[in-house]
Design an enzyme around this catalytic site. Structure first.
Site, PDB file in Angstrom:
ATOM      1  N   GLU A   1       0.805  -1.214   0.039  1.00  0.00           N
ATOM      2  CA  GLU A   1       0.001   0.001   0.026  1.00  0.00           C
ATOM      3  C   GLU A   1       0.767   1.344  -0.004  1.00  0.00           C
ATOM      4  OE1 GLU A   1      -3.092   0.147  -0.633  1.00  0.00           O
ATOM      5  OE2 GLU A   1      -3.731  -2.226  -0.272  1.00  0.00           O
TER       6      GLU A   1
ATOM      7  N   ARG B   1      -9.106   3.900  -7.896  1.00  0.00           N
ATOM      8  CA  ARG B   1      -8.440   3.712  -6.421  1.00  0.00           C
ATOM      9  C   ARG B   1      -9.622   3.889  -5.355  1.00  0.00           C
ATOM     10  NH1 ARG B   1      -4.928   1.606  -8.173  1.00  0.00           N
ATOM     11  NH2 ARG B   1      -4.145   1.524  -5.996  1.00  0.00           N
TER      12      ARG B   1
ATOM     13  N   ASN C   1       1.058   3.883  -3.189  1.00  0.00           N
ATOM     14  CA  ASN C   1       0.659   5.391  -2.910  1.00  0.00           C
ATOM     15  C   ASN C   1       1.797   6.154  -3.474  1.00  0.00           C
ATOM     16  OD1 ASN C   1      -1.755   4.826  -1.664  1.00  0.00           O
ATOM     17  ND2 ASN C   1      -0.837   5.531   0.371  1.00  0.00           N
TER      18      ASN C   1
END
Length: 141
Positions: free
Chosen positions: A48, A106, A52
Site C-alpha cells: 500500500e 482507487r 501510494n
C-alpha cells in the site's frame, strides 16, 4: 534498544517494483520467525505504501522510492520515502474511502490497511517535497 539488523532498498517507481519491495520486506522479517499472517500483514502494508508513492506521489512518472527496514528486538520498522508532490492534508488522506484518484478505480483504503495491519503508522509529508511513511510491527506476540 540497539538495532539488530537493517537494510535500505532504493528502486524506480515502476509498478513492477512493488512486488520487489513486498518480497524484500517479507524476506528480511524471516529472521524474526514470523507467522504467515504476520508476513502477509507486512507485505500488504508495504504494498500500500509503495503503491501510494507510485500512483499519487509520482503520478506514473519514474523517480526513486526508498524503503528502509530495521529490526530491533522483535519489532520490524519500515520506512517508505518518496520525493513526489506531497500530501496537502494528511488527516483527510488517511480517512477511509478518501481518494484523489477515484477516476482510476482507487479505493481510498491504503492508509486504512496500513493502520490495520501494522502496530504503528506515522505519515510525514510536505507539499512539493515528498512523503515519508513510518510503520512498526511487533512479530511473535
Amino acid at each position: 534498544m540497539e538495532k539488530a539488523n537493517e537494510v535500505t532498498l532504493v528502486f524506480d517507481s515502476r509498478p513492477v517494483n512493488e512486488a520487489l519491495a513486498r518480497i524484500t520486506a517479507a524476506s528480511f522479517c524471516t529472521q524474526l520467525n514470523p507467522t504467515l499472517e504476520e508476513v502477509a500483514d507486512l507485505k500488504t502494508a508495504v504494498s500500500e505504501a509503495v503503491t501510494n508513492s507510485i500512483i499519487h506521489a509520482y503520478e506514473g512518472k519514474i523517480h526513486k522510492i526508498e524503503m528502509k527496514l530495521c529490526i530491533t528486538g522483535q519489532e520490524i520498522y519500515v520506512e517508505i520515502t518518496d520525493h513526489g508532490k506531497g500530501i496537502p492534508d494528511i488527516q483527510k488522506a488517511m480517512e477511509p474511502m478518501y481518494t484523489t484518484k477515484a477516476d482510476t478505480d482507487r479505493s481510498g483504503m491504503g492508509f486504512t490497511f496500513m493502520e490495520a495491519f501494522m502496530d504503528d503508522l506515522k505519515v510525514e509529508s510536505q507539499v512539493g517535497a515528498g512523503t515519508r511513511v513510518r510503520m512498526k510491527k511487533l512479530i511473535g506476540r
